[in-house]
Design an enzyme around this catalytic site. Sequence first.
Site, PDB file in Angstrom:
ATOM      1  N   GLU A  41      13.729   1.770  13.688  1.00  0.00           N
ATOM      2  CA  GLU A  41      12.795   0.836  13.142  1.00  0.00           C
ATOM      3  C   GLU A  41      11.662   0.411  13.976  1.00  0.00           C
ATOM      4  OE1 GLU A  41      12.406   0.411   9.890  1.00  0.00           O
ATOM      5  OE2 GLU A  41      14.380  -0.130   9.923  1.00  0.00           O
ATOM      6  N   GLY A 133      11.442  -4.895   1.264  1.00  0.00           N
ATOM      7  CA  GLY A 133      11.677  -3.931   2.498  1.00  0.00           C
ATOM      8  C   GLY A 133      12.424  -2.756   2.148  1.00  0.00           C
ATOM      9  N   SER A 135      10.601  -0.319   0.611  1.00  0.00           N
ATOM     10  CA  SER A 135       9.239   0.378  -0.031  1.00  0.00           C
ATOM     11  C   SER A 135       8.848   0.491  -1.110  1.00  0.00           C
ATOM     12  CB  SER A 135       9.588   1.742   0.843  1.00  0.00           C
ATOM     13  OG  SER A 135       8.364   1.897   1.650  1.00  0.00           O
ATOM     14  N   GLU A 169      -2.948   3.274   2.976  1.00  0.00           N
ATOM     15  CA  GLU A 169      -2.581   2.128   3.486  1.00  0.00           C
ATOM     16  C   GLU A 169      -3.724   1.723   4.613  1.00  0.00           C
ATOM     17  OE1 GLU A 169      -0.147   0.055   3.161  1.00  0.00           O
ATOM     18  OE2 GLU A 169       1.313   0.982   1.919  1.00  0.00           O
ATOM     19  N   ASP A 181       7.897   5.833   5.614  1.00  0.00           N
ATOM     20  CA  ASP A 181       7.876   5.379   4.395  1.00  0.00           C
ATOM     21  C   ASP A 181       7.577   6.536   3.050  1.00  0.00           C
ATOM     22  OD1 ASP A 181       9.328   3.356   5.226  1.00  0.00           O
ATOM     23  OD2 ASP A 181       7.792   1.775   4.737  1.00  0.00           O
TER      24      ASP A 181
END
Length: 397
Positions: A41, A133, A135, A169, A181
């Site tokens: 992560e 969380g 995605s 993004e 993701d």
Amino acid sequence: MTQRFEVTPEILLENFNKIYGTNDFPIRVFSAPARINIIGEHIDYNGGKVFPTAINKYLYVAIRKRNDSKLFYNDLFFPGTFEFDINDNFSYKKENDYANFLNGILSIIKSKGYNFLCGFEVLIASNVPAAGGISSSSALECGFAWAVAKTFDFNLSKKEIALIGQQSEHDFINVNCGIMDQYIISTGTQNFAELLDCAKIEHTNVPLNLGNYEFVVMNTKKQRKLSDSKYNERRGQCEEGLEILQKNGIKIDNLCQLSLEDFYKVGNFITDDVIFRRVRHCITENQRVLDAVKALTQNDLITLGKLLYESHESLKTDYEVTGLELDTLIEAAKKQDGCIGARMTGAGFGGCAIAIVEKSKIDDFIENVQSEYTKIVGYNGAFFSCKSGDGVKEIVL
């Protein structure tokens, strides 16, 4: 917002006809999965290796060309129609809500020289919890991008779809996200996880065999938006740590090029405690990914579970992205019979956690964790078990 229910492609198609009526073009339906990150992560944007899998919760996109240049977006669960023109110069506008993600994708595709000869109409519906969380936004981006690419015969690979989603993004939504993701949602394969090298943007499929165990997704129901969170701040802190190391003669392009052994030799160059802990998380987490892949390939699920617990602790103490809700879920999960590992997944600050739980004990696990979570936090979370799923694809009805 309309009350949610489990959507199927057939339901989406039926509602598409009700909303848009008929024309001469075929309606095509595409799916994009949610994802969980098993481990690894906040290191995808630090050149690390991550270990995600697509799961069998899907967002669906129905799309059909039009005889003019107009664009229409509808969502089964969000009332109201967004109308644009394919020739528009798209820009982010807060009032456009989810349509910003779609317009961002179109903006990037057009910037790459692809031409739309007509407009189209879209209906979206998702079984993926929003801002949870796992995605949901990337599923929307990549599912829509794949639908558009196939509908207009644009020769875009699934890797290119992922990169378009990430660029959207960055440039349109103003979230400086990594690639994980969008990549797993685009390229995922059922029954496999992906060891993704985020520096090289290439992956290796790893068989995902959990035997008598399954993943349980635990949703805090605390929603957050990445652009409103401290996500960009954490990324900036990592960049600061990298710059300090580089100025002291450490020849690396990203933090995760450092081995754990090398970090403990050169980490003392970072004198700021906060920056040091951010960097330490990245290096140790990258090593945990490699150890987790090894454990899984050796069917050592107990070691895999321990690594998940260690990951969460690092995200809590070194990276500081957990909080009361996520920590409560993990502490409650640890106490349950049949749970061998748990950690937050995603950006943190709310969202979801995952646990590896013995199949026969999942119902008791959910009931007990829900009870403790509600007692401490004051409201219910949401839970579901899941299996691996496929990446973006067309659904033939």
